[in-house]
Design a protein around this motif. Structure first.
Motif, mmCIF file in Angstrom:
data_model
loop_
_atom_site.group_PDB
_atom_site.id
_atom_site.type_symbol
_atom_site.label_atom_id
_atom_site.label_comp_id
_atom_site.label_asym_id
_atom_site.label_seq_id
_atom_site.Cartn_x
_atom_site.Cartn_y
_atom_site.Cartn_z
ATOM 1 N N GLY A 65 0.828 -1.206 0.027
ATOM 2 C CA GLY A 65 -0.215 -0.034 -0.099
ATOM 3 C C GLY A 65 0.959 1.183 -0.042
ATOM 4 O O GLY A 65 1.885 1.329 0.616
ATOM 5 N N MET A 66 0.326 1.948 -0.710
ATOM 6 C CA MET A 66 1.195 3.523 -0.695
ATOM 7 C C MET A 66 0.318 4.642 -1.124
ATOM 8 O O MET A 66 -0.823 4.570 -1.365
ATOM 9 C CB MET A 66 2.357 3.321 -1.732
ATOM 10 N N ILE A 67 0.873 5.592 -0.648
ATOM 11 C CA ILE A 67 0.012 7.078 -0.941
ATOM 12 C C ILE A 67 1.023 7.574 -2.139
ATOM 13 O O ILE A 67 2.179 8.056 -1.887
ATOM 14 C CB ILE A 67 -0.073 8.139 0.122
ATOM 15 N N VAL A 68 0.589 7.940 -3.070
ATOM 16 C CA VAL A 68 0.971 8.403 -4.553
ATOM 17 C C VAL A 68 0.208 9.682 -5.123
ATOM 18 O O VAL A 68 -0.778 9.549 -4.767
ATOM 19 C CB VAL A 68 1.484 7.447 -5.316
ATOM 20 N N PRO A 69 0.803 10.439 -5.883
ATOM 21 C CA PRO A 69 -0.130 11.147 -6.669
ATOM 22 C C PRO A 69 -1.049 10.307 -7.779
ATOM 23 O O PRO A 69 -0.856 9.298 -7.767
ATOM 24 C CB PRO A 69 0.899 12.261 -7.461
ATOM 25 N N THR A 70 -2.271 10.688 -7.688
ATOM 26 C CA THR A 70 -3.383 10.274 -8.398
ATOM 27 C C THR A 70 -2.667 10.338 -10.046
ATOM 28 O O THR A 70 -3.422 8.978 -10.517
ATOM 29 C CB THR A 70 -4.803 11.095 -8.425
ATOM 30 N N GLY A 71 -2.024 10.923 -10.424
ATOM 31 C CA GLY A 71 -1.623 10.631 -11.870
ATOM 32 C C GLY A 71 -0.958 9.414 -11.934
ATOM 33 O O GLY A 71 -0.970 8.920 -13.199
ATOM 34 N N ILE A 72 -0.540 8.388 -10.799
ATOM 35 C CA ILE A 72 -0.167 6.926 -11.256
ATOM 36 C C ILE A 72 -1.026 6.288 -11.952
ATOM 37 O O ILE A 72 -0.796 5.348 -12.631
ATOM 38 C CB ILE A 72 0.028 6.279 -9.900
ATOM 39 N N ALA A 73 -2.430 6.599 -12.050
ATOM 40 C CA ALA A 73 -3.620 5.882 -12.473
ATOM 41 C C ALA A 73 -4.006 6.842 -13.842
ATOM 42 O O ALA A 73 -4.610 5.917 -14.623
ATOM 43 C CB ALA A 73 -4.700 5.600 -11.552
ATOM 44 N N THR A 74 -3.864 8.125 -13.907
ATOM 45 C CA THR A 74 -4.465 9.004 -14.836
ATOM 46 C C THR A 74 -3.547 9.560 -15.980
ATOM 47 O O THR A 74 -4.042 9.906 -16.914
ATOM 48 C CB THR A 74 -5.388 9.841 -14.253
ATOM 49 N N ASP A 75 -2.115 9.798 -15.523
ATOM 50 C CA ASP A 75 -1.327 10.308 -16.586
ATOM 51 C C ASP A 75 -0.822 9.582 -17.522
ATOM 52 O O ASP A 75 -0.568 8.144 -17.527
ATOM 53 C CB ASP A 75 -0.036 10.942 -15.551
ATOM 54 N N ASN A 76 -0.554 10.122 -18.770
ATOM 55 C CA ASN A 76 -0.196 9.263 -19.895
ATOM 56 C C ASN A 76 1.275 8.676 -19.560
ATOM 57 O O ASN A 76 1.685 7.830 -19.902
ATOM 58 C CB ASN A 76 0.060 10.332 -21.210
ATOM 59 N N SER A 77 2.174 9.583 -18.621
ATOM 60 C CA SER A 77 3.571 8.988 -18.523
ATOM 61 C C SER A 77 3.456 7.721 -17.601
ATOM 62 O O SER A 77 4.563 6.944 -17.593
ATOM 63 C CB SER A 77 4.469 9.983 -17.954
ATOM 64 N N THR A 78 2.343 7.450 -16.855
ATOM 65 C CA THR A 78 2.350 6.335 -16.017
ATOM 66 C C THR A 78 1.346 5.197 -16.315
ATOM 67 O O THR A 78 1.046 4.319 -15.843
ATOM 68 C CB THR A 78 2.154 6.670 -14.358
ATOM 69 N N ARG A 79 0.666 5.319 -17.864
ATOM 70 C CA ARG A 79 -0.115 4.508 -18.405
ATOM 71 C C ARG A 79 0.504 3.178 -18.367
ATOM 72 O O ARG A 79 -0.458 1.864 -18.129
ATOM 73 C CB ARG A 79 -0.724 5.004 -19.662
ATOM 74 N N ASN A 80 1.702 2.738 -18.743
ATOM 75 C CA ASN A 80 2.206 1.596 -18.768
ATOM 76 C C ASN A 80 2.090 0.859 -17.304
ATOM 77 O O ASN A 80 1.873 -0.402 -17.153
ATOM 78 C CB ASN A 80 3.639 1.314 -19.122
ATOM 79 N N PHE A 81 2.589 1.549 -16.305
ATOM 80 C CA PHE A 81 2.462 0.880 -14.934
ATOM 81 C C PHE A 81 0.842 0.682 -14.505
ATOM 82 O O PHE A 81 0.659 -0.551 -14.192
ATOM 83 C CB PHE A 81 2.885 2.096 -13.937
ATOM 84 N N PHE A 82 -0.042 1.816 -14.919
ATOM 85 C CA PHE A 82 -1.375 1.348 -14.483
ATOM 86 C C PHE A 82 -2.033 0.174 -15.314
ATOM 87 O O PHE A 82 -2.810 -0.734 -14.831
ATOM 88 C CB PHE A 82 -2.247 2.753 -14.675
ATOM 89 N N ASP A 83 -1.615 0.151 -16.542
ATOM 90 C CA ASP A 83 -2.119 -1.031 -17.248
ATOM 91 C C ASP A 83 -1.453 -2.585 -16.759
ATOM 92 O O ASP A 83 -2.205 -3.546 -16.844
ATOM 93 C CB ASP A 83 -1.879 -0.844 -18.802
ATOM 94 N N LEU A 153 -12.356 -1.339 -22.076
ATOM 95 C CA LEU A 153 -13.407 -0.846 -23.013
ATOM 96 C C LEU A 153 -13.573 0.622 -22.966
ATOM 97 O O LEU A 153 -13.870 1.372 -23.770
ATOM 98 C CB LEU A 153 -14.603 -1.624 -22.670
ATOM 99 N N ILE A 154 -13.411 0.896 -21.492
ATOM 100 C CA ILE A 154 -13.812 2.528 -21.447
ATOM 101 C C ILE A 154 -12.717 3.440 -21.747
ATOM 102 O O ILE A 154 -12.933 4.459 -22.637
ATOM 103 C CB ILE A 154 -13.948 2.590 -19.815
ATOM 104 N N ASN A 155 -11.393 3.036 -21.606
ATOM 105 C CA ASN A 155 -10.219 3.957 -22.260
ATOM 106 C C ASN A 155 -9.348 3.063 -22.924
ATOM 107 O O ASN A 155 -8.471 2.489 -22.612
ATOM 108 C CB ASN A 155 -9.453 4.381 -20.964
ATOM 109 N N PRO A 156 -9.899 2.382 -24.346
ATOM 110 C CA PRO A 156 -8.829 1.731 -25.207
ATOM 111 C C PRO A 156 -7.705 2.242 -25.576
ATOM 112 O O PRO A 156 -6.850 1.310 -25.667
ATOM 113 C CB PRO A 156 -10.063 1.298 -26.215
ATOM 114 N N ASN A 157 -7.608 3.469 -25.776
ATOM 115 C CA ASN A 157 -6.459 3.847 -26.503
ATOM 116 C C ASN A 157 -5.393 4.012 -25.304
ATOM 117 O O ASN A 157 -4.248 3.839 -25.563
ATOM 118 C CB ASN A 157 -6.790 5.332 -27.044
ATOM 119 N N THR A 158 -5.662 4.601 -24.063
ATOM 120 C CA THR A 158 -4.600 4.785 -23.112
ATOM 121 C C THR A 158 -4.643 3.746 -21.993
ATOM 122 O O THR A 158 -3.569 3.538 -21.524
ATOM 123 C CB THR A 158 -4.881 6.169 -22.501
ATOM 124 N N ARG A 159 -5.539 3.214 -21.937
ATOM 125 C CA ARG A 159 -5.729 2.205 -20.800
ATOM 126 C C ARG A 159 -5.428 2.907 -19.439
ATOM 127 O O ARG A 159 -4.990 2.106 -18.544
ATOM 128 C CB ARG A 159 -4.930 0.924 -21.032
#
Length: 174
Positions: A65-83, A153-159
């Protein structure tokens, strides 16, 4: 104008150039290490590197568990991690907060952060967005769950992570 001003300006320029060189060297070292394949993209952010480190250290059956900026899930630069964590059945939950109510007093009130929990064999991830107080975590109407397939399905291009205010919004979009 004092005679010291030009020297102090030159000192600032030297300091800046040294810091820039150090940052560029660190970035090159990190990218060249092949350790951070998911997050060593674009301008490096240490929070993303640490999140990937937690993922690797927890192993396929561990949790973290960690506290991180929300961008970990929504930013283009972290999309590979989130996917990787969502499609790899590792993302247990992500709860997004805005620091509007000064949960962290020393942090700017508009800063967005998330409680990110990694697990193993997670089929559906529990999400909550736009919280401003910890007590809002108990409001089930604000939670929604998504599978990796639904995220795709909701975000097919960026995931990247879709953001909803409520379970109703999530169901309507699905």
């Amino acid at each position: 104008s004092s005679p010291e001003a030009p020297e102090s300006d030159r000192a600032l320029v030297r300091e800046f150039e040294l810091a820039k060189r150090e940052a560029e060297g660190s970035s090159e070292f990190i990218r060249g290490s092949d350790r951070f394949r998911l997050t060593a993209i674009g301008d490096l952010n240490t929070y993303a590197l640490f999140a990937e480190d937690f993922l690797m250290l927890s192993g396929s059956l561990g949790s973290a568990g960690m506290i991180v900026p929300t961008g970990i899930a929504t930013d283009n630069s972290t999309r590979n991690f989130f996917d990787a964590v969502s499609s790899g059945e590792r993302l247990a939950s992500l709860y997004d907060f805005e620091n509007k109510e000064a949960i962290f007093p020393g942090v700017h009130r508009s800063f967005k952060f998330a409680l990110l929990t990694l697990g193993s064999k997670v089929k559906r991830t529990d999400f909550l967005f736009f919280a401003t107080a910890v007590s809002q975590l108990t409001d089930e109407r604000r939670h929604f769950a998504l599978t990796a397939e639904e995220i795709g399905l909701i975000n097919p291009n960026t995931r990247t992570c879709p953001v909803f205010r409520s379970q109703v919004d999530s169901e309507l979009t699905k």
